[in-house]
Design an enzyme around this catalytic site. Sequence first.
Site, PDB file in Angstrom:
ATOM      1  N   TRP A  99       7.096  -4.636  -0.802  1.00 41.78           N
ATOM      2  CA  TRP A  99       6.184  -3.835   0.147  1.00 41.78           C
ATOM      3  C   TRP A  99       7.319  -3.553   1.382  1.00 41.78           C
ATOM      4  CZ3 TRP A  99       2.814  -1.623  -2.390  1.00 41.78           C
ATOM      5  CH2 TRP A  99       1.946  -2.254  -3.194  1.00 41.78           C
ATOM      6  N   ASP A 166       3.470  -4.302   9.196  1.00 43.22           N
ATOM      7  CA  ASP A 166       2.678  -4.102   7.959  1.00 43.22           C
ATOM      8  C   ASP A 166       1.923  -5.447   7.986  1.00 43.22           C
ATOM      9  OD1 ASP A 166       1.309  -3.732   5.731  1.00 43.22           O
ATOM     10  OD2 ASP A 166       2.855  -3.564   4.343  1.00 43.22           O
ATOM     11  N   LYS A 190      -7.372  -5.995   1.398  1.00 47.10           N
ATOM     12  CA  LYS A 190      -7.034  -7.464   1.206  1.00 47.10           C
ATOM     13  C   LYS A 190      -7.863  -8.210   1.975  1.00 47.10           C
ATOM     14  CE  LYS A 190      -3.187  -5.750  -1.213  1.00 47.10           C
ATOM     15  NZ  LYS A 190      -2.230  -5.367  -0.508  1.00 47.10           N
TER      16      LYS A 190
HETATM   17  C1  LIG Z   1      -0.986  -4.056  -0.689  1.00 50.90           C
HETATM   18  C2  LIG Z   1      -0.095  -3.884   0.222  1.00 50.90           C
HETATM   19  C3  LIG Z   1       0.580  -2.704   0.368  1.00 50.90           C
HETATM   20  C4  LIG Z   1      -0.003  -1.401  -0.322  1.00 50.90           C
HETATM   21  O1  LIG Z   1      -1.218  -0.906   0.073  1.00 50.90           O
HETATM   22  P1  LIG Z   1      -1.772   0.360  -0.098  1.00 50.90           P
HETATM   23  O2  LIG Z   1      -2.955   0.489   0.538  1.00 50.90           O
HETATM   24  O3  LIG Z   1      -2.167   0.051  -1.649  1.00 50.90           O
HETATM   25  O4  LIG Z   1      -0.936   1.487  -0.024  1.00 50.90           O
HETATM   26  C5  LIG Z   1       1.315  -2.793   1.245  1.00 50.90           C
HETATM   27  N1  LIG Z   1       2.034  -3.797   1.938  1.00 50.90           N
HETATM   28  C6  LIG Z   1       1.448  -5.052   1.920  1.00 50.90           C
HETATM   29  C7  LIG Z   1       1.711  -6.039   2.439  1.00 50.90           C
HETATM   30  C8  LIG Z   1       0.412  -5.325   0.915  1.00 50.90           C
HETATM   31  O5  LIG Z   1      -0.185  -6.283   0.388  1.00 50.90           O
END
Ligand SMILES: *Cc1c(COP(=O)(O)O)cnc(C)c1O
Length: 355
Positions: A99, A166, A190
């Site tokens: 990511w 993030d 998540k």
């Molecule tokens: C799942 C995830 C993403 C991607 O998220 P989307 O909403 O599917 O774009 C980005 N960063 C992290 C750390 C993730 O766990």
Amino acid sequence: MKKYNFSAGPSILPQVTIEETAKAILDFNGSGLSIMEISHRSKDFEAVLDEAVALFKELLNIPEGYSVLFLGGGASLQFAMVPFNLMEKKAAYLNTGVWASKALKEAKLFGEVVEVASSKAANFSYVPKDYTIPADADYFHITTNNTIYGTEIRKDIDSPVPLVADMSSDIFSRPMDVSKYVLIYGGAQKNLAPSGVAFVIVKDEILGKVSRTIPTMLDYTTHIKEGSMFNTPPVVPIYAALQTLRWLKSLGGLEAMEKMNLEKAAILYDEIDRNKLFKGTAAVEDRSIMNVCFVMNDGHEALEEEFQKFASGKGMVGIKGHRSVGGFRASIYNAMPKEGVQALVDAMKEFEKNH
Ligand SMILES: *Cc1c(COP(=O)(O)O)cnc(C)c1O
């Protein structure tokens, strides 16, 4: 059979979130209408959005001067929106996984990107700590929880330049100091809500400084001005998020949540370290309390598929590791009860006895 959902994302949600959302899908607030068919500009939905923003601020102790936004496009759109809005010339990125790499790659479309450190050569099994952040970077980007590799930056770091994070997979897992960041974002699927909505916590004063033209929908200031209602927001995921936020508050907020998360993670890591059939894959000091990655221990690799089947037979869902790590990954987000972690540990112990 009782199922224990260890999926990495979309993932387990509090039972109350699912139940309350199901009710609102049939009849929202006794209106005789489904939440899926009402105007997002109705008073009742505005109240939902306002309460969700207020609970974000309360639970995370967000200081004055920050806005909370609910946007479409997932965390992945934020990989582009962040540099689009914040990068004039140069940005720094810490590369701790797939990511983080995707965020970094997107930023390169907008200017010079300095990768301050990367743990790629070690298959992202640890979080680099020895690095220098260029003083002239417009911001420094980190991924606090590396969902695929089970590593986590669980302390709010000090950065000499504006810090962006993030937090898709560890938001609300612990109390934090939002004032150390200028922007925090994540997909909801998540630890908060079903997929379809991303959250952004942004310090207002950081915006409006880049010289490029920003399309209206990609401009944070648009969404701040319109209170996440510039266009139709993801109504149902926001409603579900509100239920999770209420649940978090009812359990005692993030201090209480962190205590439970630490306890659950300890139960599982202790078993991984004790059980001779398994071993952890992440550096011990960087172990995530959200995603626990482990593989069969040396000499026992051939048992992987058998354990997978054994665990499924006991109701464990979603423990297969990401293809880039292999083995197993148990995602033990906020909503995973201690009892679920204990069930997995019991299965590991029983499997060890059988071999
Ligand atoms: C799942 C995830 C993403 C991607 O998220 P989307 O909403 O599917 O774009 C980005 N960063 C992290 C750390 C993730 O766990």
